[in-house]
Structure formats: C-alpha cells, structure tokens
Design an enzyme around this catalytic site. Structure first.
Site, short mmCIF file in Angstrom:
data_model
loop_
_atom_site.label_atom_id
_atom_site.label_comp_id
_atom_site.label_asym_id
_atom_site.label_seq_id
_atom_site.Cartn_x
_atom_site.Cartn_y
_atom_site.Cartn_z
CG MET A 133 1.21 19.44 36.88
SD MET A 133 1.27 18.24 38.25
CE MET A 133 0.27 16.93 37.55
CG HIS A 160 2.45 18.65 33.17
ND1 HIS A 160 2.74 17.44 33.78
CD2 HIS A 160 3.14 19.59 33.86
CE1 HIS A 160 3.54 17.65 34.80
NE2 HIS A 160 3.81 18.93 34.88
CB ILE A 161 4.77 21.99 28.61
CG1 ILE A 161 3.78 21.95 27.43
CG2 ILE A 161 5.90 21.02 28.47
CD1 ILE A 161 4.40 22.38 26.12
CB SER A 210 11.29 19.10 23.02
OG SER A 210 11.57 19.93 21.92
CE1 TYR A 223 10.29 22.88 24.18
CE2 TYR A 223 8.55 22.85 25.82
CZ TYR A 223 9.20 22.27 24.75
OH TYR A 223 8.78 21.06 24.26
CB SER A 224 15.59 25.08 25.27
OG SER A 224 16.63 24.21 24.88
CB ILE A 258 3.88 17.07 17.61
CG1 ILE A 258 5.16 16.31 17.99
CG2 ILE A 258 2.69 16.12 17.47
CD1 ILE A 258 5.65 15.31 17.00
CB THR A 260 -0.44 19.94 19.55
OG1 THR A 260 0.56 20.96 19.78
CG2 THR A 260 0.15 18.57 19.76
CD GLU A 261 -6.83 24.10 19.66
OE1 GLU A 261 -7.32 22.97 19.85
OE2 GLU A 261 -7.27 25.15 20.15
N1 LIG Z 1 3.73 19.99 19.95
C1 LIG Z 1 5.02 19.96 19.66
O1 LIG Z 1 5.48 20.45 18.61
C2 LIG Z 1 5.97 19.34 20.61
C3 LIG Z 1 5.58 18.93 21.89
N2 LIG Z 1 6.52 18.38 22.71
C4 LIG Z 1 6.14 17.98 24.08
O2 LIG Z 1 4.97 17.20 24.06
C5 LIG Z 1 4.24 17.44 25.28
C6 LIG Z 1 2.82 17.82 24.92
O3 LIG Z 1 2.88 18.92 24.06
P1 LIG Z 1 1.53 19.44 23.36
O4 LIG Z 1 0.57 18.34 23.28
O5 LIG Z 1 1.90 20.18 22.13
O6 LIG Z 1 1.04 20.50 24.44
P2 LIG Z 1 -0.40 21.16 24.59
O7 LIG Z 1 -0.16 22.60 24.84
O8 LIG Z 1 -1.27 20.73 23.49
O9 LIG Z 1 -0.95 20.47 25.95
C7 LIG Z 1 -0.36 20.81 27.16
C8 LIG Z 1 -1.15 20.12 28.26
O10 LIG Z 1 -0.63 20.53 29.52
C9 LIG Z 1 -1.69 21.10 30.31
N3 LIG Z 1 -1.13 22.19 31.10
C10 LIG Z 1 -0.78 23.43 30.68
N4 LIG Z 1 -0.34 24.15 31.72
C11 LIG Z 1 -0.42 23.35 32.83
C12 LIG Z 1 -0.10 23.53 34.21
N5 LIG Z 1 0.34 24.69 34.67
N6 LIG Z 1 -0.30 22.48 35.04
C13 LIG Z 1 -0.78 21.31 34.59
N7 LIG Z 1 -1.08 21.07 33.30
C14 LIG Z 1 -0.90 22.09 32.43
C15 LIG Z 1 -2.72 21.57 29.30
O11 LIG Z 1 -4.02 21.57 29.81
P3 LIG Z 1 -4.63 22.85 30.62
O12 LIG Z 1 -4.36 24.07 29.80
O13 LIG Z 1 -6.08 22.51 30.74
O14 LIG Z 1 -3.93 22.85 31.92
C16 LIG Z 1 -2.62 20.48 28.25
O15 LIG Z 1 -3.38 19.38 28.62
C17 LIG Z 1 5.00 18.52 26.03
O16 LIG Z 1 5.82 17.92 27.00
C18 LIG Z 1 5.86 19.16 24.96
O17 LIG Z 1 7.06 19.70 25.48
C19 LIG Z 1 7.83 18.22 22.34
C20 LIG Z 1 8.23 18.61 21.10
C21 LIG Z 1 7.34 19.19 20.15
C1 LIG Z 2 11.19 24.34 15.49
C2 LIG Z 2 11.56 23.04 16.18
C3 LIG Z 2 11.95 21.97 15.16
C4 LIG Z 2 13.29 22.35 14.57
C5 LIG Z 2 13.69 21.38 13.49
O1 LIG Z 2 12.88 20.50 13.14
O2 LIG Z 2 14.82 21.53 13.03
C6 LIG Z 2 10.43 22.47 17.01
C7 LIG Z 2 10.95 21.25 17.78
C8 LIG Z 2 10.34 21.31 19.15
C9 LIG Z 2 9.26 22.37 19.04
C10 LIG Z 2 8.79 23.07 20.29
C11 LIG Z 2 8.46 22.11 21.34
O3 LIG Z 2 9.29 21.34 21.77
C12 LIG Z 2 7.12 22.15 21.86
C13 LIG Z 2 6.66 23.55 22.19
C14 LIG Z 2 5.21 23.27 22.30
C15 LIG Z 2 4.48 24.49 22.62
O4 LIG Z 2 3.11 24.15 22.65
C16 LIG Z 2 4.71 25.58 21.64
C17 LIG Z 2 5.72 25.25 20.62
C18 LIG Z 2 6.98 24.59 21.10
C19 LIG Z 2 7.90 25.63 21.68
C20 LIG Z 2 7.59 23.90 19.89
C21 LIG Z 2 8.04 24.95 18.84
C22 LIG Z 2 8.72 24.30 17.65
C23 LIG Z 2 9.88 23.40 18.09
C24 LIG Z 2 10.97 24.18 18.77
#
Ligand SMILES: NC(=O)C1=CN([C@@H]2O[C@H](COP(=O)(O)OP(=O)(O)OC[C@H]3O[C@@H](n4cnc5c(N)ncnc54)[C@H](OP(=O)(O)O)[C@@H]3O)[C@@H](O)[C@H]2O)C=CC1
Ligand SMILES: C[C@H](CCC(=O)O)[C@H]1CC[C@H]2[C@@H]3C(=O)C[C@@H]4C[C@H](O)CC[C@]4(C)[C@H]3CC[C@]12C
Length: 333
Positions: A133, A160-161, A210, A223-224, A258, A260-261
């Site tokens: 993206m 996505h991120i 987030s 990220y923030s 959350i 996630t891996e």
């Molecule tokens: N997990 C958490 O603690 C939190 C998550 N969130 C939000 O939730 C959403 C999902 O998070 P989470 O599931 O943990 O993230 P993951 O890292 O598990 O998944 C990220 C997804 O984005 C894809 N991706 C990564 N880089 C790119 C790129 N350059 N272009 C297109 N796609 C890309 C990855 O696939 P691939 O590598 O194959 O491209 C993957 O499918 C995010 O918006 C995140 O900010 C918010 C707060 C907390």
């Molecule tokens: C530590 C934070 C929670 C603080 C609290 O509960 O008081 C987490 C809240 C949001 C998380 C980040 C996020 O938004 C998603 C990112 C996902 C990436 O895959 C890596 C980790 C994150 C930077 C994740 C890290 C913890 C939080 C900041």
C-alpha cells in the site's frame, strides 16, 4: 484603561461612584456567602447533572441496536491487511456470514490460504489482490477490482499497517514519511476511489485505529502520528458526508492491545497483560460497521476509560499509561 478615564475627565462627565458591592466585605459575611454560593452550585449541579446522566444512560440503552450476522449476507466487502492478524479474522467472520470478500496484503501465499479458508467457511465469493500500500495505484486498483467483480461495494475495511517499531523515537523522518503513506495516505486514496460506489450502495467505511491514535503512548511516535491523522481526516470527512446528506457511514475503531502475532512479538516484553483476543476484536469491528457506529472502543473499558480521563486529567493519564508498561525493558536501539 487610563485613556478611557482621561477622555471622560476631558469631557467633564460626572465621575461614577464605586458600587457598594465592590467594597470589601467583613470576613464572616464573606464565608457565609461563600457557603451559600457552594450550596447553590451543588444544587444546580445535581438538578442538571442527574437528569443529564439519566438521559445519556437511557439513550445508550434504548439506542442499542442488535447485530444480526444476516446483515452481512451477500454484502460486498474489502478487507485490507487480511493475510494475518485482525484482518485475517475479519475475513473469516465475514465468510461465515456469507459475504463476498476481497482481501489484500503483500504476501500472496498467505492471502491464497486465507481465501481458500474463506470459501470453506461459506463466503459468497473470495478473492485477493497482493502488493504494498506504499503504491497508491494499488490502493485505487483494489476498489476497481471490486467494481469489476461485484458491480459495487458495501463495506470498505481499512486495516493494514506498515512495519512499526516499539522504541524511543529515533529521529528517522523517512520512516515516518513511509508509514504515513502506508497507514494514512493509502486509506485516503482507497476512500477517494470507493466513495462513488459506496454512495450508490449507502455503504460503510471502517477505519481501524488505536488507543495510540487518541492518547500519547510512549515508544510508538511514528505509528501514533499516522493513527491521529486518521482520526482527523475521517472525523472531518464524516461531518461533510452528514452535511451533504450522503448516506455513507464512517466508523473509527479504537483498539487497545490485541493479541496478534505481530503485536505479541513486538510488545510482550513490556506489556503486563496479554492482548485481547483477535477473533473477538475482529467480530466487534464488523458489528460496529454493520450498525454504522461512529466509533468502536475495544476492549471497551481499557480504551474508553483513558479517553474519558484524557480531557479531564491529561497528566494523570500520561503517568497512568507509563506505569502500565515495563519501560525499563525498552532499550534505545
Ligand atoms: N494488535 C494490536 O495490538 C493493535 C492493532 N491495532 C490495529 O489493528 C490493525 C491490524 O493490526 P494487526 O492485526 O495487529 O496487524 P498485523 O501486523 O497482524 O497485520 C498487518 C497486515 O497488514 C499487511 N501489511 C503490512 N505491511 C503492508 C504494506 N506495506 N502494504 C499492504 N499491507 C501491508 C500485513 O500483511 P503482509 O505482511 O503480507 O503485507 C498484514 O496482513 C492495524 O490497523 C493496527 O494499527 C490497533 C491497536 C492495537
Ligand atoms: C501499550 C498500548 C496499550 C496501553 C494501555 O493499554 O494503556 C497498546 C495500545 C495500542 C498498541 C499498539 C498498536 O496500536 C498496534 C501496533 C501493532 C503492531 O503490530 C505492533 C504493536 C503496536 C505498536 C501496538 C503496541 C502496544 C500498544 C501501543
């Protein structure tokens, strides 16, 4: 002020006498009046606050709509970042509900597996597009593909991120620029491309954000910034859609930690508790979009309470947030 007094003297106007109320009061009277004023203030507060809280609670209770999985049956849904994590789980929930899904990410092999499983779970159809993206053309092509496949679109889930480090800000502005493109500008590009068809269907845009997009959390500055940008842009766009009576909803999904891996790999060493389940998180996101909610807070208490504190006691919230992390485990890289 002197200018004003001079002009009145110059014009020989009668000098105003100080009003008796501006004379200093005896201390006892002052305290009595202060007590009465406090009584009046508390009385007014209770007379206003209690009914107001009652109305808010009634609104929350009666406005609670029930979600039904059938709401998504046959719906045409794009989910970005769906090769793993929360996005992958959203694809599976949508498949179980009988939706058409088009998923995106960079890793084709992972997407193929998710699509196969979506079809097993009952998706009306399942397709993928792969690529980064960072490429705004891809962001637009995904929506074009949906139009070609389905003739329209009902729900756009922007999830996505890009790679996010969890450490002190290292001054790398180029990393921030790239993350803004992946986490923010591509969301805008997809929205611009999707709005015409979403207007036709009266569809929904779900923006996954987030806690770090609402309050200051250490070690995630780049990220923030991208998540705060999403709030600013989509909250403004929502206002414009309302003003123009355009029936497209925008739901901003504010997530806490959350499990996630990626997240567990990134932050397990600093978090005092494991993250919330990604499966439930994914379902709550879909529900909030189907019900056209303004914002989702998940996990509710962990996210909503800091937001309530944010505006009344920001310093306390900053301290509370730092104390929830094992900051001593974060070493500058
Ligand atoms: N997990 C958490 O603690 C939190 C998550 N969130 C939000 O939730 C959403 C999902 O998070 P989470 O599931 O943990 O993230 P993951 O890292 O598990 O998944 C990220 C997804 O984005 C894809 N991706 C990564 N880089 C790119 C790129 N350059 N272009 C297109 N796609 C890309 C990855 O696939 P691939 O590598 O194959 O491209 C993957 O499918 C995010 O918006 C995140 O900010 C918010 C707060 C907390
Ligand atoms: C530590 C934070 C929670 C603080 C609290 O509960 O008081 C987490 C809240 C949001 C998380 C980040 C996020 O938004 C998603 C990112 C996902 C990436 O895959 C890596 C980790 C994150 C930077 C994740 C890290 C913890 C939080 C900041």
């Amino acid at each position: 002020m002197i200018k004003t007094e001079q002009s009145m003297k110059d014009r020989n106007l009668p000098q105003l006498q100080p009003h008796p109320s501006s004379q200093p009061w005896p201390l006892q009277t002052h305290r009595a009046v202060e007590h009465v004023s406090e009584e009046i203030r508390m009385g007014l507060l209770l007379k206003i606050l209690v009914p107001f809280v009652g109305l808010v609670l009634a609104f929350c209770f009666y406005s609670k709509e029930d979600f039904k999985p059938e709401m998504l049956k046959g719906k045409r849904v794009i989910v970005t970042g769906a090769s793993t994590g929360i996005g992958e789980q959203m694809a599976y929930h949508l498949a179980r509900m009988g939706a058409h899904v088009l998923i995106t990410a960079r890793t084709e092999a992972k997407l193929q597996k998710v699509v196969t499983w979506c079809l097993e779970l009952g998706a009306a159809s399942a397709h993928y597009m792969y690529g980064s993206m960072e490429d705004m053309a891809l962001a637009e092509d995904v929506v074009k593909e949906a139009k070609q496949l389905w003739g329209g679109l009902d729900m756009l889930i922007l999830n996505h991120i890009g790679y996010t480090y969890f450490n002190y800000f290292d001054g790398d502005v180029e990393h921030l620029r790239k993350l803004l493109e992946i986490n923010f500008l591509s969301y805008v590009a997809m929205t611009v491309s999707a709005l015409p068809v979403l207007k036709e269907s009266g569809g929904s845009i779900l923006v996954v954000s987030s806690t770090a997009g609402k309050v200051g959390i250490p070690f995630v500055a780049p990220y923030s910034a991208t998540k705060f940008a999403l709030d600013g842009f989509f909250s403004s766009l929502r206002q414009e859609l309302i003003i123009e009576n355009i029936n497209v909803s925008i739901t901003l999904c504010i997530l806490g930690h959350i499990a996630t891996e990626t997240a567990e790999k990134t932050v397990s060493h600093v978090m005092q508790k494991p993250g919330a389940p990604k499966e439930e998180c994914a379902l709550e996101i879909i529900k909030s979009g189907a019900l056209r909610k303004r914002e989702l807070y998940y996990p509710y208490a962990a996210v909503r309470i800091p937001l309530l504190i944010r505006d009344w006691a920001p310093e306390f919230l900053d301290s509370f947030t730092r104390n929830r992390l094992n900051v001593e485990n974060v070493k500058r890289s």
